[in-house]
Design an enzyme around this catalytic site. Structure first.
Site, PDB file in Angstrom:
ATOM      1  CG  ASN A  83      -6.144  34.437 -28.682  1.00  0.00           C
ATOM      2  OD1 ASN A  83      -6.747  34.218 -29.732  1.00  0.00           O
ATOM      3  ND2 ASN A  83      -5.605  35.618 -28.403  1.00  0.00           N
ATOM      4  CE  LYS A  97      -2.197  35.620 -29.677  1.00  0.00           C
ATOM      5  NZ  LYS A  97      -1.003  36.345 -29.329  1.00  0.00           N
ATOM      6  CG  HIS A 123      -5.636  39.905 -27.584  1.00  0.00           C
ATOM      7  ND1 HIS A 123      -4.510  40.299 -28.257  1.00  0.00           N
ATOM      8  CD2 HIS A 123      -5.304  38.778 -26.910  1.00  0.00           C
ATOM      9  CE1 HIS A 123      -3.530  39.419 -28.019  1.00  0.00           C
ATOM     10  NE2 HIS A 123      -3.994  38.486 -27.198  1.00  0.00           N
ATOM     11  CD  GLU A 166      -1.989  39.559 -30.843  1.00  0.00           C
ATOM     12  OE1 GLU A 166      -2.906  38.856 -31.313  1.00  0.00           O
ATOM     13  OE2 GLU A 166      -1.022  39.071 -30.218  1.00  0.00           O
ATOM     14  CD  GLU A 183      -3.054  37.783 -23.242  1.00  0.00           C
ATOM     15  OE1 GLU A 183      -2.868  36.580 -23.322  1.00  0.00           O
ATOM     16  OE2 GLU A 183      -3.409  38.490 -24.207  1.00  0.00           O
ATOM     17  N   GLY A 215       4.127  36.398 -27.387  1.00  0.00           N
ATOM     18  CA  GLY A 215       4.776  35.847 -28.579  1.00  0.00           C
ATOM     19  C   GLY A 215       6.270  36.120 -28.650  1.00  0.00           C
ATOM     20  CB  SER A 254       5.928  33.636 -23.518  1.00  0.00           C
ATOM     21  OG  SER A 254       6.142  34.513 -24.603  1.00  0.00           O
TER      22      SER A 254
HETATM   23  P1  13P Z   1       1.573  33.760 -26.636  1.00  0.00           P
HETATM   24  O1  13P Z   1       1.188  32.666 -25.655  1.00  0.00           O
HETATM   25  O2  13P Z   1       1.836  33.231 -28.015  1.00  0.00           O
HETATM   26  O3  13P Z   1       2.672  34.619 -26.080  1.00  0.00           O
HETATM   27  O4  13P Z   1       0.278  34.701 -26.801  1.00  0.00           O
HETATM   28  C1  13P Z   1      -0.334  35.197 -25.667  1.00  0.00           C
HETATM   29  C2  13P Z   1      -1.625  35.819 -26.062  1.00  0.00           C
HETATM   30  O5  13P Z   1      -1.658  36.905 -26.621  1.00  0.00           O
HETATM   31  C3  13P Z   1      -2.857  35.101 -25.759  1.00  0.00           C
HETATM   32  O6  13P Z   1      -3.971  35.905 -25.933  1.00  0.00           O
END
Ligand code: 13P
Length: 262
Positions: free
Chosen positions: A12, A14, A102, A104, A174, A180, A220
């Site tokens: 992903n 982003k 997601h 976010e 997740e 992150g 992560s």
């Molecule tokens: P990270 O791997 O940067 O922690 O992000 C995870 C994520 O949200 C993937 O959709």
């Protein structure tokens, strides 16, 4: 993970990378992996909308064994919805996957379970496979409510689907506190929730459907921790954010079988 389910490593991206950078990353990723590695493990990238046409051209032009998809989809079919992207547009671009729910999107765009469910349905209506994301925040984890929270998000996200549709879905667990932050859930934490999600799907749709659904872990994930997560029986792959922006690191995650689980 169970042998019957092909592992999926989905990157992903982003809101990162313009279309030039996207092209470079896809080419580098493909060049870092052998045909056999790409046959053993399904690799997908989820770029921003503006990169999709470029990724499609790269994948088709060089016949790369890499899937791709979008990070979001409109609940509407078409029409006066300024700024939105419809399923038929993604289908025409050759997308295989689309993320739904997601954390976010849930947090910054106020997407609730009903909206996420409508997005899952919009994905199927355009022959896309949804990657339904679920996960708990830190407070819920500290109150030990994570299993109930995540399984409820799954059931709500799948509402109204046929068992055949559920069979094809991908779920991504997740934990929000691990995204992150460099804080990975332990392999046992990942297995606990992924296992409970599968058990809940089994209760609602039966064991055959539950046995076919791929459940990913995300938060992560990197080359250094993927092997220990993948040995868990109910984890079928990973949804990778930051580490998927580096071709070498992502390729190394795909080659997790060559690492020693720590
Ligand atoms: P990270 O791997 O940067 O922690 O992000 C995870 C994520 O949200 C993937 O959709």
């Amino acid at each position: 993970m169970a042998d019957a389910r092909r592992p999926l490593m989905a990157g992903n991206w982003k809101m990162n990378l313009n279309h030039f950078e996207a092209n470079l990353l896809v080419q580098k990723l493909a060049a870092s992996l052998t045909e056999q590695q790409l046959a053993d493990v399904e690799v997908a990238v989820l770029p921003p909308f503006t990169d999709l046409r470029t990724v499609q051209t790269a994948v088709d032009g060089d016949k790369l064994n890499i899937e791709y998809g979008a990070q979001d989809i409109s609940t509407h079919k078409s029409g006066a919805y300024t700024g939105e992207i419809a399923g038929f547009m993604l289908e025409k671009l050759g997308c295989t996957y689309v993320l739904a729910g997601h954390s976010e999107r849930r947090e910054y765009h106020n997407e609730d379970d009903a909206t996420v469910n409508a997005k899952v349905k919009a994905a199927y209506a355009s022959n896309l496979t949804p990657i339904l994301c679920v996960g708990e925040g830190l407070t819920i984890r500290e109150e030990n409510g994570h299993v109930g929270h995540c399984t409820a998000q799954v059931v709500a996200g799948l509402e109204g689907l046929t068992p055949e549709q559920v069979k094809r879905i991908v779920i991504a667990y997740e934990p929000v506190w691990a995204i992150g932050t460099g804080k990975t859930a332990t392999p046992e934490d990942a297995q606990e929730v992924c296992g409970e999600i599968r058990a809940r799907i089994s209760e609602v749709y039966g064991a055959e459907v539950a046995g076919a659904v791929r459940v990913l872990y995300g938060g992560s994930v990197k080359a250094a921790n993927i092997a220990s997560i993948m040995v868990k029986p109910d984890v079928d792959g990973a949804l990778i954010g930051g580490a998927s922006l580096d071709a070498e690191e992502f390729a190394s995650i795909v080659r997790y079988r060559e690492h020693v689980a720590r």
